[in-house]
Design a protein around this motif. Structure first.
Motif, PDB file in Angstrom:
ATOM      1  N   PRO A  15     -14.789 -31.668  17.142  1.00  0.00           N
ATOM      2  CA  PRO A  15     -16.056 -32.130  17.694  1.00  0.00           C
ATOM      3  C   PRO A  15     -15.932 -32.532  19.168  1.00  0.00           C
ATOM      4  O   PRO A  15     -16.865 -32.321  19.950  1.00  0.00           O
ATOM      5  CB  PRO A  15     -16.425 -33.322  16.810  1.00  0.00           C
ATOM      6  N   ARG A  16     -14.811 -33.111  19.564  1.00  0.00           N
ATOM      7  CA  ARG A  16     -14.619 -33.526  20.961  1.00  0.00           C
ATOM      8  C   ARG A  16     -14.673 -32.310  21.889  1.00  0.00           C
ATOM      9  O   ARG A  16     -15.264 -32.373  22.962  1.00  0.00           O
ATOM     10  CB  ARG A  16     -13.288 -34.277  21.116  1.00  0.00           C
ATOM     11  N   ILE A  17     -14.068 -31.207  21.487  1.00  0.00           N
ATOM     12  CA  ILE A  17     -14.112 -30.003  22.325  1.00  0.00           C
ATOM     13  C   ILE A  17     -15.543 -29.494  22.424  1.00  0.00           C
ATOM     14  O   ILE A  17     -15.987 -29.092  23.497  1.00  0.00           O
ATOM     15  CB  ILE A  17     -13.152 -28.930  21.779  1.00  0.00           C
ATOM     16  N   LEU A  18     -16.281 -29.545  21.319  1.00  0.00           N
ATOM     17  CA  LEU A  18     -17.677 -29.121  21.348  1.00  0.00           C
ATOM     18  C   LEU A  18     -18.460 -29.978  22.340  1.00  0.00           C
ATOM     19  O   LEU A  18     -19.253 -29.457  23.129  1.00  0.00           O
ATOM     20  CB  LEU A  18     -18.273 -29.206  19.946  1.00  0.00           C
ATOM     21  N   ASN A  19     -18.206 -31.285  22.341  1.00  0.00           N
ATOM     22  CA  ASN A  19     -18.847 -32.180  23.318  1.00  0.00           C
ATOM     23  C   ASN A  19     -18.455 -31.821  24.746  1.00  0.00           C
ATOM     24  O   ASN A  19     -19.291 -31.843  25.652  1.00  0.00           O
ATOM     25  CB  ASN A  19     -18.484 -33.637  23.041  1.00  0.00           C
ATOM     26  N   LEU A  20     -17.183 -31.503  24.948  1.00  0.00           N
ATOM     27  CA  LEU A  20     -16.725 -31.131  26.291  1.00  0.00           C
ATOM     28  C   LEU A  20     -17.406 -29.858  26.776  1.00  0.00           C
ATOM     29  O   LEU A  20     -17.770 -29.764  27.943  1.00  0.00           O
ATOM     30  CB  LEU A  20     -15.198 -30.970  26.307  1.00  0.00           C
ATOM     31  N   TRP A  21     -17.577 -28.874  25.890  1.00  0.00           N
ATOM     32  CA  TRP A  21     -18.264 -27.641  26.284  1.00  0.00           C
ATOM     33  C   TRP A  21     -19.704 -27.941  26.689  1.00  0.00           C
ATOM     34  O   TRP A  21     -20.206 -27.402  27.664  1.00  0.00           O
ATOM     35  CB  TRP A  21     -18.238 -26.630  25.154  1.00  0.00           C
ATOM     36  N   GLU A  22     -20.356 -28.812  25.928  1.00  0.00           N
ATOM     37  CA  GLU A  22     -21.731 -29.171  26.272  1.00  0.00           C
ATOM     38  C   GLU A  22     -21.775 -29.845  27.641  1.00  0.00           C
ATOM     39  O   GLU A  22     -22.639 -29.530  28.468  1.00  0.00           O
ATOM     40  CB  GLU A  22     -22.329 -30.096  25.222  1.00  0.00           C
ATOM     41  N   GLU A  23     -20.836 -30.747  27.904  1.00  0.00           N
ATOM     42  CA  GLU A  23     -20.795 -31.435  29.198  1.00  0.00           C
ATOM     43  C   GLU A  23     -20.480 -30.476  30.341  1.00  0.00           C
ATOM     44  O   GLU A  23     -21.092 -30.536  31.401  1.00  0.00           O
ATOM     45  CB  GLU A  23     -19.742 -32.545  29.168  1.00  0.00           C
ATOM     46  N   GLN A  24     -19.518 -29.595  30.120  1.00  0.00           N
ATOM     47  CA  GLN A  24     -19.070 -28.703  31.191  1.00  0.00           C
ATOM     48  C   GLN A  24     -19.992 -27.511  31.405  1.00  0.00           C
ATOM     49  O   GLN A  24     -20.247 -27.117  32.536  1.00  0.00           O
ATOM     50  CB  GLN A  24     -17.658 -28.197  30.911  1.00  0.00           C
ATOM     51  N   PHE A  25     -20.474 -26.918  30.316  1.00  0.00           N
ATOM     52  CA  PHE A  25     -21.251 -25.675  30.421  1.00  0.00           C
ATOM     53  C   PHE A  25     -22.730 -25.854  30.101  1.00  0.00           C
ATOM     54  O   PHE A  25     -23.513 -24.920  30.274  1.00  0.00           O
ATOM     55  CB  PHE A  25     -20.670 -24.609  29.485  1.00  0.00           C
ATOM     56  N   GLY A  26     -23.111 -27.012  29.565  1.00  0.00           N
ATOM     57  CA  GLY A  26     -24.502 -27.233  29.177  1.00  0.00           C
ATOM     58  C   GLY A  26     -24.881 -26.476  27.917  1.00  0.00           C
ATOM     59  O   GLY A  26     -26.058 -26.274  27.634  1.00  0.00           O
TER      60      GLY A  26
END
Length: 73
Positions: A15-26
């Motif tokens: 889940p943390r990586i999924l959050n990071l993708w949302e933050e980085q790539f929208g």
């Protein structure tokens, strides 16, 4: 609709990586349920998973998945 845990499991990430993708790539961008928990559409997650399965970089996969999950006009 998938919880963040189910969406991450579908992609084989945390889940943390999924959050990071949302933050980085929208993307992927969840909607919140009544309790404020993020939910991801099945279509969005399957499109992203399929793009990642095509051995694309995350940047390319996000671009491809966004095109797949956009509603047609």
């Amino acid at each position: 609709m998938l919880s963040i845990e189910a969406a991450a499991a579908l992609l084989g990430i945390t889940p943390r990586i999924l959050n990071l993708w949302e933050e980085q790539f929208g993307y992927p961008r969840p909607v919140s349920n009544a309790g404020g928990k993020p939910l991801y559409s099945d279509e969005m997650m399957v499109g992203l998973r399929d793009a990642l399965d095509g051995e694309l970089s995350i940047c390319s996969a996000v671009s491809k998945a966004q095109g797949v999950s956009r509603p047609s006009r």
